[in-house]
Design a protein around this motif. Structure first.
Motif, PDB file in Angstrom:
ATOM      1  N   THR A   1      39.844  44.479  67.120  1.00 43.37           N
ATOM      2  CA  THR A   1      39.903  43.310  66.250  1.00 43.37           C
ATOM      3  C   THR A   1      39.368  42.075  66.978  1.00 43.37           C
ATOM      4  N   ALA A   2      39.180  41.004  66.228  1.00 41.57           N
ATOM      5  CA  ALA A   2      38.691  39.754  66.815  1.00 41.57           C
ATOM      6  C   ALA A   2      39.666  39.210  67.855  1.00 41.57           C
ATOM      7  N   SER A   3      40.957  39.529  67.722  1.00 42.63           N
ATOM      8  CA  SER A   3      41.961  39.060  68.683  1.00 42.63           C
ATOM      9  C   SER A   3      42.061  39.977  69.901  1.00 42.63           C
ATOM     10  N   GLY A   4      41.319  41.081  69.879  1.00 38.61           N
ATOM     11  CA  GLY A   4      41.324  41.992  71.015  1.00 38.61           C
ATOM     12  C   GLY A   4      42.252  43.190  70.878  1.00 38.61           C
TER      13      GLY A   4
ATOM     14  N   ASP B   1      49.536  42.288  60.202  1.00 38.01           N
ATOM     15  CA  ASP B   1      49.185  41.140  61.052  1.00 38.01           C
ATOM     16  C   ASP B   1      48.901  41.632  62.452  1.00 38.01           C
TER      17      ASP B   1
END
Length: 333
Positions: free
Chosen positions: A152-155, A332
């Motif tokens: 994901t973009a958050s890693g 989330d």
């Protein structure tokens, strides 16, 4: 993030060899529905889903003349979908591929097949004694599962496995006894595939991975007359039988009691009986670490989901698009 699984009946029949959508009045492979009508219905459904990634079961075919990725990219472009890039795994010869349609701004993905002594790679052969005769049988997948590493973009790193397990009909049987023997043999093979998949899941869980198994397992509590011979379904095997569990609330509800209303994800017309049958076939199973994030599951059923029922355009599109309905997971990360 929203992840979805969607089995699309004869998606391949909506494309030509160049991967272009065939938007005409000719009949689709779905009974009584034109290609144009099914295509428009799918566009409405995918737009409504607004998913970051969709595991497509029965995706368009890949062979010497056709290409799954080309077809799905042109479908995504036709309806201006965010999920517009395509990942495929091992090609099969059933005209029903497994593919991930995803938004590249949200996820970076790669095909990540792995193996261990307990679980060979999904395009290879699994040896197991199917009939307790002290002889190992060779089992293979007609549709090898798609194993994905997604970042994901958050890693956050996810391991997604798209699967389509299916017990074949007893084709070629000349009488009831032959049909029964073939059905039992096919069911036994499906359970072996579920054991193979479960061993792969256990390997990932042991390595500390966050795991999601999504797709059509075509099996479940009370689904057919041979279940009592084996004592458990493919669904129960993949969820975990004494090992680290996976979780899907719809599966849990179905397993809890036989005589209560159960969730369903597919609707088939039984011509001899002149009625529809509904079944729970499609799942998104998550590992314990993901379940602790309090994700939300949803079956986009045209009659059972209030929003789908109250939105006539979406309700009709779900009925026209496929004999299965999408399942989504909001989480989330």
């Amino acid at each position: 993030m929203r992840l979805a699984t969607y089995n699309i009946e004869w998606f391949d029949a909506l494309f030509d060899h160049a991967g272009e959508l065939v938007r005409d009045g000719g009949w689709s492979a779905r009974h009584g529905i034109t290609r144009e009508r099914q295509i428009e219905a799918l566009g409405i459904v995918f737009t409504a889903l607004e998913a970051d990634a969709v595991m497509i079961i029965e995706a368009p075919d890949s062979n010497s003349r056709r290409d799954t990725g080309r077809a799905l990219k042109q479908f995504a472009e036709a309806f201006d979908l965010r999920a517009r890039e395509v990942l495929t795994g091992f090609v099969n010869d059933t005209q029903q591929e497994i593919a991930l349609l995803y938004d590249p701004a949200v996820l970076k993905v790669r095909h990540a097949p792995e193996e261990s002594p307990e679980a060979p790679r999904f395009d290879r052969v699994f040896q197991i004694d199917l009939d307790v005769d002290a002889t190992r049988d060779n089992v293979s997948f007609s549709k090898p599962p798609l194993e994905v590493e997604a970042v994901t973009a958050s890693g956050a790193v996810l391991r997604l496995i798209g699967a389509h397990l299916k017990s074949k009909a007893p084709h070629g049987a000349r009488n009831r006894d032959q049909a029964m023997r073939l059905s039992i043999a096919n069911r036994r093979k499906q359970l072996a595939q579920a054991i193979w998949l479960r061993r792969r899941v256990e390997g990932l869980l042991a390595a500390g991975e966050s795991v999601i198994v999504m797709g059509d397992l075509n099996d479940g509590p009370g689904l057919d007359e041979y279940e009592h011979l084996f004592g458990r379904s493919s669904v129960e095997i993949v969820l975990g039988d004494g090992g680290p569990p996976l979780y899907d609330p719809h599966a849990a509800q179905a397993l809890a009691a036989k005589f209560v209303a159960q969730p369903t994800t597919a609707r088939f017309y039984l011509k001899p009986e002149e009625r529809y049958m509904q079944a729970l076939l499609d799942y998104i199973m998550v590992s314990e670490d993901l379940a602790l994030r309090r994700p939300s599951w949803r079956i986009w059923h045209p009659f059972d989901d209030p929003h789908c029922w109250r939105t006539p355009e979406l309700r009709e599109a779900l009925l026209d698009a496929s004999d299965h309905f999408p399942v989504t997971l909001d989480i989330d990360l």
